[in-house]
Motif scaffolding. Structure first.
Motif, PDB file in Angstrom:
ATOM      1  N   ASP A  18     -51.063 -37.138 -11.601  1.00 37.27           N
ATOM      2  CA  ASP A  18     -50.816 -37.931 -10.396  1.00 37.27           C
ATOM      3  C   ASP A  18     -50.476 -39.380 -10.721  1.00 37.27           C
ATOM      4  O   ASP A  18     -50.346 -40.212  -9.829  1.00 37.27           O
ATOM      5  N   SER A  24     -46.754 -28.446  -5.118  1.00 35.85           N
ATOM      6  CA  SER A  24     -47.947 -29.128  -4.613  1.00 35.85           C
ATOM      7  C   SER A  24     -48.787 -29.573  -5.800  1.00 35.85           C
ATOM      8  O   SER A  24     -48.544 -29.156  -6.939  1.00 35.85           O
ATOM      9  N   ARG A  25     -49.742 -30.427  -5.523  1.00 33.30           N
ATOM     10  CA  ARG A  25     -50.623 -30.906  -6.593  1.00 33.30           C
ATOM     11  C   ARG A  25     -52.070 -30.814  -6.170  1.00 33.30           C
ATOM     12  O   ARG A  25     -52.393 -30.937  -4.994  1.00 33.30           O
ATOM     13  N   ASN A  80     -55.010 -32.931  -7.397  1.00 30.30           N
ATOM     14  CA  ASN A  80     -55.338 -34.061  -8.262  1.00 30.30           C
ATOM     15  C   ASN A  80     -56.698 -33.903  -8.923  1.00 30.30           C
ATOM     16  O   ASN A  80     -56.895 -34.322 -10.065  1.00 30.30           O
ATOM     17  N   ILE A 123     -50.288 -29.299 -11.171  1.00 30.15           N
ATOM     18  CA  ILE A 123     -49.150 -29.221 -10.266  1.00 30.15           C
ATOM     19  C   ILE A 123     -48.781 -27.746 -10.156  1.00 30.15           C
ATOM     20  O   ILE A 123     -48.676 -27.046 -11.169  1.00 30.15           O
ATOM     21  N   CYS A 181     -42.177 -27.792 -16.773  1.00 31.32           N
ATOM     22  CA  CYS A 181     -42.786 -28.882 -16.016  1.00 31.32           C
ATOM     23  C   CYS A 181     -42.569 -30.163 -16.812  1.00 31.32           C
ATOM     24  O   CYS A 181     -42.668 -30.150 -18.049  1.00 31.32           O
TER      25      CYS A 181
END
Length: 125
Positions: free
Chosen positions: A30, A71-72, A74, A79, A96
């Motif tokens: 993030d 989406s993530r 955190n 991810i 990624c």
């Protein structure tokens, strides 16, 4: 040394679903925009989805819109790339990558600094 690791690839039938995961160390995903890229033999890597660190800038390739969701999490430093209604053209290696310079997510693979080794996705009956 920054490391990114993808997982979740495999063999799936057309119309099926897969969720890919991307983790990193020792940095937090993030901190940076992160992109998912798709590559087939003989072709350049193409961005399929990306999101910035705040999640308010998300982009999808036209081929991914309506089928893929990035989406993530955190708290877990992960991810995700959720892929539905998979087609044979989705076959390939998915990478990624993290971009340590920009605030928004970029389409160009050359904008990204840290890459994983990729995970193979095969869509076949």
């Amino acid at each position: 040394q920054p490391q990114i690791v993808e997982s979740g690839g495999g063999l799936v039938q057309p119309g099926g679903s897969l969720t890919l995961s991307c983790t990193a160390s020792p940095f937090m995903l993030d901190w940076y925009p992160v992109g998912w890229f798709h590559q087939v033999p003989g072709r350049q890597r193409e961005m399929v989805a990306c999101l910035n660190r705040w999640g308010n800038n998300i982009k999808y390739a036209d081929s991914a819109k309506g089928r893929f969701t990035v989406s993530r999490d955190n708290a877990k430093n992960i991810i995700y790339l959720e892929m539905k209604s998979l087609k044979s053209t989705d076959t390939g290696v998915y990478y990624c990558a993290a971009d340590k310079v920009d605030r928004i997510c970029r389409v160009e693979p050359e904008s990204y600094d840290f890459w994983g080794q990729g995970t193979q996705v095969t869509v076949s009956a």
